[in-house]
Design an enzyme around this catalytic site. Structure first.
Site, PDB file in Angstrom:
ATOM      1  N   ARG A 147      35.753  46.417  40.811  1.00  0.00           N
ATOM      2  CA  ARG A 147      34.695  46.704  41.789  1.00  0.00           C
ATOM      3  C   ARG A 147      35.259  47.322  43.051  1.00  0.00           C
ATOM      4  O   ARG A 147      34.613  48.120  43.731  1.00  0.00           O
ATOM      5  CB  ARG A 147      33.928  45.430  42.148  1.00  0.00           C
ATOM      6  CG  ARG A 147      34.783  44.421  42.902  1.00  0.00           C
ATOM      7  CD  ARG A 147      34.004  43.373  43.658  1.00  0.00           C
ATOM      8  NE  ARG A 147      34.914  42.504  44.375  1.00  0.00           N
ATOM      9  CZ  ARG A 147      35.273  42.675  45.646  1.00  0.00           C
ATOM     10  NH1 ARG A 147      34.779  43.669  46.356  1.00  0.00           N
ATOM     11  NH2 ARG A 147      36.121  41.845  46.214  1.00  0.00           N
ATOM     12  N   SER A 148      36.496  46.924  43.427  1.00  0.00           N
ATOM     13  CA  SER A 148      37.131  47.375  44.667  1.00  0.00           C
ATOM     14  C   SER A 148      38.596  47.621  44.380  1.00  0.00           C
ATOM     15  O   SER A 148      39.277  46.745  43.842  1.00  0.00           O
ATOM     16  CB  SER A 148      36.971  46.304  45.755  1.00  0.00           C
ATOM     17  OG  SER A 148      37.692  46.653  46.925  1.00  0.00           O
ATOM     18  N   CYS A 149      39.081  48.805  44.721  1.00  0.00           N
ATOM     19  CA  CYS A 149      40.455  49.164  44.386  1.00  0.00           C
ATOM     20  C   CYS A 149      41.188  49.728  45.583  1.00  0.00           C
ATOM     21  O   CYS A 149      40.855  50.807  46.083  1.00  0.00           O
ATOM     22  CB  CYS A 149      40.479  50.190  43.255  1.00  0.00           C
ATOM     23  SG  CYS A 149      42.155  50.728  42.849  1.00  0.00           S
ATOM     24  N   ASP A 150      42.180  48.980  46.062  1.00  0.00           N
ATOM     25  CA  ASP A 150      43.126  49.468  47.062  1.00  0.00           C
ATOM     26  C   ASP A 150      44.126  50.340  46.300  1.00  0.00           C
ATOM     27  O   ASP A 150      45.065  49.857  45.693  1.00  0.00           O
ATOM     28  CB  ASP A 150      43.819  48.273  47.723  1.00  0.00           C
ATOM     29  CG  ASP A 150      44.908  48.676  48.707  1.00  0.00           C
ATOM     30  OD1 ASP A 150      45.254  49.875  48.784  1.00  0.00           O
ATOM     31  OD2 ASP A 150      45.454  47.787  49.382  1.00  0.00           O
ATOM     32  N   ARG A 208      35.584  45.287  55.998  1.00  0.00           N
ATOM     33  CA  ARG A 208      35.682  43.925  56.522  1.00  0.00           C
ATOM     34  C   ARG A 208      37.018  43.671  57.211  1.00  0.00           C
ATOM     35  O   ARG A 208      37.110  42.802  58.072  1.00  0.00           O
ATOM     36  CB  ARG A 208      35.502  42.908  55.384  1.00  0.00           C
ATOM     37  CG  ARG A 208      36.573  43.014  54.331  1.00  0.00           C
ATOM     38  CD  ARG A 208      36.570  41.917  53.305  1.00  0.00           C
ATOM     39  NE  ARG A 208      37.632  42.140  52.346  1.00  0.00           N
ATOM     40  CZ  ARG A 208      38.905  41.842  52.558  1.00  0.00           C
ATOM     41  NH1 ARG A 208      39.271  41.271  53.691  1.00  0.00           N
ATOM     42  NH2 ARG A 208      39.810  42.108  51.648  1.00  0.00           N
ATOM     43  N   GLU A 219      52.475  36.808  38.976  1.00  0.00           N
ATOM     44  CA  GLU A 219      51.079  36.688  39.397  1.00  0.00           C
ATOM     45  C   GLU A 219      50.168  36.545  38.191  1.00  0.00           C
ATOM     46  O   GLU A 219      49.271  35.682  38.167  1.00  0.00           O
ATOM     47  CB  GLU A 219      50.656  37.901  40.227  1.00  0.00           C
ATOM     48  CG  GLU A 219      49.213  37.781  40.718  1.00  0.00           C
ATOM     49  CD  GLU A 219      48.701  39.021  41.417  1.00  0.00           C
ATOM     50  OE1 GLU A 219      47.949  38.870  42.401  1.00  0.00           O
ATOM     51  OE2 GLU A 219      49.027  40.148  40.968  1.00  0.00           O
ATOM     52  N   TYR A 232      40.584  33.884  40.751  1.00  0.00           N
ATOM     53  CA  TYR A 232      40.771  34.379  39.390  1.00  0.00           C
ATOM     54  C   TYR A 232      41.046  33.300  38.337  1.00  0.00           C
ATOM     55  O   TYR A 232      40.315  33.172  37.354  1.00  0.00           O
ATOM     56  CB  TYR A 232      41.910  35.390  39.363  1.00  0.00           C
ATOM     57  CG  TYR A 232      41.647  36.650  40.130  1.00  0.00           C
ATOM     58  CD1 TYR A 232      40.922  37.696  39.566  1.00  0.00           C
ATOM     59  CD2 TYR A 232      42.132  36.819  41.425  1.00  0.00           C
ATOM     60  CE1 TYR A 232      40.686  38.876  40.264  1.00  0.00           C
ATOM     61  CE2 TYR A 232      41.897  37.987  42.134  1.00  0.00           C
ATOM     62  CZ  TYR A 232      41.172  39.015  41.547  1.00  0.00           C
ATOM     63  OH  TYR A 232      40.937  40.172  42.249  1.00  0.00           O
ATOM     64  N   TRP A 281      50.000  36.380  47.998  1.00  0.00           N
ATOM     65  CA  TRP A 281      48.726  35.722  48.282  1.00  0.00           C
ATOM     66  C   TRP A 281      48.769  34.873  49.550  1.00  0.00           C
ATOM     67  O   TRP A 281      47.760  34.263  49.928  1.00  0.00           O
ATOM     68  CB  TRP A 281      48.311  34.850  47.098  1.00  0.00           C
ATOM     69  CG  TRP A 281      47.637  35.622  46.012  1.00  0.00           C
ATOM     70  CD1 TRP A 281      48.213  36.178  44.901  1.00  0.00           C
ATOM     71  CD2 TRP A 281      46.241  35.947  45.934  1.00  0.00           C
ATOM     72  NE1 TRP A 281      47.266  36.822  44.142  1.00  0.00           N
ATOM     73  CE2 TRP A 281      46.053  36.689  44.747  1.00  0.00           C
ATOM     74  CE3 TRP A 281      45.144  35.670  46.747  1.00  0.00           C
ATOM     75  CZ2 TRP A 281      44.797  37.168  44.365  1.00  0.00           C
ATOM     76  CZ3 TRP A 281      43.894  36.138  46.357  1.00  0.00           C
ATOM     77  CH2 TRP A 281      43.738  36.880  45.188  1.00  0.00           C
ATOM     78  N   HIS A 307      39.549  53.238  47.146  1.00  0.00           N
ATOM     79  CA  HIS A 307      39.802  53.597  48.532  1.00  0.00           C
ATOM     80  C   HIS A 307      41.280  53.605  48.890  1.00  0.00           C
ATOM     81  O   HIS A 307      42.109  52.990  48.220  1.00  0.00           O
ATOM     82  CB  HIS A 307      39.045  52.651  49.475  1.00  0.00           C
ATOM     83  CG  HIS A 307      39.305  51.199  49.183  1.00  0.00           C
ATOM     84  ND1 HIS A 307      38.502  50.466  48.345  1.00  0.00           N
ATOM     85  CD2 HIS A 307      40.279  50.348  49.618  1.00  0.00           C
ATOM     86  CE1 HIS A 307      38.953  49.220  48.272  1.00  0.00           C
ATOM     87  NE2 HIS A 307      40.041  49.123  49.035  1.00  0.00           N
ATOM     88  N   ALA A 354      46.009  45.012  54.288  1.00  0.00           N
ATOM     89  CA  ALA A 354      44.827  44.694  55.088  1.00  0.00           C
ATOM     90  C   ALA A 354      44.229  43.390  54.573  1.00  0.00           C
ATOM     91  O   ALA A 354      43.912  43.288  53.390  1.00  0.00           O
ATOM     92  CB  ALA A 354      43.803  45.828  55.003  1.00  0.00           C
ATOM     93  N   CYS A 393      38.566  41.419  42.642  1.00  0.00           N
ATOM     94  CA  CYS A 393      38.507  42.886  42.678  1.00  0.00           C
ATOM     95  C   CYS A 393      38.555  43.436  41.255  1.00  0.00           C
ATOM     96  O   CYS A 393      37.685  44.193  40.852  1.00  0.00           O
ATOM     97  CB  CYS A 393      39.650  43.439  43.514  1.00  0.00           C
ATOM     98  SG  CYS A 393      39.584  42.957  45.254  1.00  0.00           S
ATOM     99  N   ARG A 414      31.265  42.830  19.873  1.00  0.00           N
ATOM    100  CA  ARG A 414      31.130  43.550  21.151  1.00  0.00           C
ATOM    101  C   ARG A 414      31.050  42.588  22.330  1.00  0.00           C
ATOM    102  O   ARG A 414      30.598  42.948  23.415  1.00  0.00           O
ATOM    103  CB  ARG A 414      29.886  44.439  21.098  1.00  0.00           C
ATOM    104  CG  ARG A 414      29.985  45.576  20.082  1.00  0.00           C
ATOM    105  CD  ARG A 414      28.774  46.490  20.134  1.00  0.00           C
ATOM    106  NE  ARG A 414      27.579  45.860  19.599  1.00  0.00           N
ATOM    107  CZ  ARG A 414      27.206  45.903  18.308  1.00  0.00           C
ATOM    108  NH1 ARG A 414      27.968  46.541  17.429  1.00  0.00           N
ATOM    109  NH2 ARG A 414      26.090  45.323  17.913  1.00  0.00           N
ATOM    110  N   ARG A 415      31.500  41.354  22.106  1.00  0.00           N
ATOM    111  CA  ARG A 415      31.406  40.320  23.140  1.00  0.00           C
ATOM    112  C   ARG A 415      32.776  39.810  23.586  1.00  0.00           C
ATOM    113  O   ARG A 415      32.874  38.706  24.138  1.00  0.00           O
ATOM    114  CB  ARG A 415      30.554  39.154  22.614  1.00  0.00           C
ATOM    115  CG  ARG A 415      29.151  39.595  22.214  1.00  0.00           C
ATOM    116  CD  ARG A 415      28.343  38.455  21.629  1.00  0.00           C
ATOM    117  NE  ARG A 415      27.031  38.917  21.178  1.00  0.00           N
ATOM    118  CZ  ARG A 415      26.098  38.140  20.634  1.00  0.00           C
ATOM    119  NH1 ARG A 415      26.338  36.834  20.484  1.00  0.00           N
ATOM    120  NH2 ARG A 415      24.945  38.642  20.246  1.00  0.00           N
TER     121      ARG A 415
END
Length: 306
Positions: free
Chosen positions: A208-211, A34, A72, A136, A94, A249, A305, A188, A168-169
Site C-alpha cells: 500500500r505504501s512504498c518508501d 505524516r 527481520e 506484522y 525497528w 514515493h 522518516a 506497508c 485461488r485462496r
C-alpha cells in the site's frame, strides 16, 4: 532536479527499478506526509522478477544489508512484536518507532544506544516500551478473530499449498482493520497471494505504501526469500515475484540517494541458496540463508522518516 538513468546492456531487472525511481522523482506529485518530511509520489506501479534461475532481487545499485533483512523476516515469521529479539540480534531497524514514543510520552532525551541497552537489561521496560503492538508477525501468525480465536495465516498457507495447489485462496494479509490503531506502524507490505503452475510457486505482493529509497530493497528481497522458503517446504520450484505498489514515493531529503540509484550501472544479481530444509517454515535460522555472488555498489546513507 532531473536525473537520467544510464543505458545498461541486456535486460537487467534493475533497469526497471531505475526507471521507476526516475519517474517518481521527476514526475511524482509533491505531498506532505505524516512524518513532516514530504515526498514525491506516484500512484500505482508494477515490477516482475523471474526467480526460476535461482537469482534473488537483491539490489546492486547500493549495498543492501541482506543479513538484517533475513533476521527481520524470521522475526515476522516467529509472530513476535517486541523489538527485544531484534536488538539481541544486532538489528536496529525497528527501534526508532518505540524510541520516538518513549521520548514523546516521558520527555526523556535518551539516545538509541541507551534505549536499546535498557530494552536488553530490563524485561519489564522492554514489555512496556519495546512492544510495537499487533504488527506484522502478530497478524501473520496470530490474527485474532471476532470470537477471540487466533488464526495462523502462514501455517494455513503452507497446508493449502500442499493440499490444493490450484486454489485461488493462497493469501495472507496484515491489514487487520480492527487493530490498526494499536500498531506502531500499519503494514506497508500488506497482502501476499501465491500461484502454483507447472510445479513453480509465484507470488504477488501488494504494497500500500512504498518508501522506494529505503524500504523497497528490503521488501522485494524478503518477499523473494519467503517465496523460496515456502517453495522449499511445499516441494515446489521458484517461479515469479510480482510486486505492485500503490503509493510509491521518495522522500524529499533523499536526493543524493536518488542520484546514485539512477547513475550507477547494475551488476549481476546474486544466487540464493537455502542450506537445509527444516521441519517447518518457522524453524529456519539466519545461517540457513546463503547468498552467492553479491557484488553491489557502495551503501548510500539516507535518513529514515519516522
Amino acid at each position: 532536479m532531473a536525473v537520467a538513468a544510464p543505458e545498461v546492456p541486456g535486460e537487467h531487472p534493475e533497469r526497471a527499478i531505475q526507471a521507476l525511481v526516475r519517474d517518481v522523482w521527476e514526475n511524482g506529485v509533491e505531498r506532505r506526509d505524516r512524518t513532516g518530511v514530504g515526498t514525491r509520489a506516484r500512484f500505482g506501479a508494477m515490477l516482475r522478477f523471474d526467480l526460476s534461475d535461482g537469482t534473488v532481487p537483491l539490489m546492486t545499485l547500493k549495498r543492501v544489508h541482506w543479513r538484517v533483512a533475513v533476521k527481520e523476516l524470521l522475526w515476522f515469521l516467529s509472530g513476535e512484536t517486541s523489538i527485544r529479539p531484534l536488538v539481541e540480534a544486532g538489528v536496529h531497524i525497528w527501534t526508532d518507532w518505540p524510541l520516538a514514543r518513549f521520548r514523546r510520552e516521558t520527555g526523556e532525551a535518551i539516545d538509541r544506544d541507551a534505549f536499546e541497552a535498557r530494552i536488553l537489561a530490563d524485561p519489564e521496560f522492554a514489555a512496556r516500551w519495546g512492544d510495537l503492538g499487533p504488527v506484522y508477525g502478530r497478524q501473520w501468525r496470530r490474527w485474532r478473530g471476532a470470537d477471540g480465536r487466533e488464526h495462523d495465516q502462514l501455517a494455513a498457507l503452507v497446508a493449502g499449498l500442499r493440499q490444493d495447489p490450484s486454489s485461488r485462496r493462497h493469501i495472507f494479509t496484515g491489514w487487520n482493520v480492527a487493530e490498526l490503531a494499536e500498531m506502531a506502524l500499519p503494514p506497508c507490505h500488506m497482502t501476499y497471494q501465491y500461484f502454483v503452475a507447472d510445479g513453480r510457486l509465484s507470488c504477488l505482493l501488494y504494497q500500500r505504501s512504498c518508501d522506494l529509497g529505503l524500504g523497497f530493497p528490503f521488501n522485494i528481497f524478503e518477499a523473494a526469500l519467503l517465496l523460496r522458503m515456502l517453495a522449499d517446504q511445499c516441494d515446489l520450484a521458484p517461479g515469479e515475484l510480482v510486486w505492485t505498489g500503490a503509493d510509491v514515493h521518495l522522500y524529499l531529503n533523499h536526493g543524493p540517494l536518488v542520484e546514485a540509484l539512477v547513475a550507477r550501472t547494475p551488476r549481476p544479481w546474486p544466487k540464493l541458496h537455502l542450506r537445509r530444509r527444516p521441519a517447518d517454515l518457522f524453524s529456519y535460522a539466519p545461517e540457513d540463508v546463503a547468498i552467492e555472488g553479491y557484488d553491489p555498489h557502495p551503501h548510500v546513507p539516507a535518513p529514515v522518516a519516522v
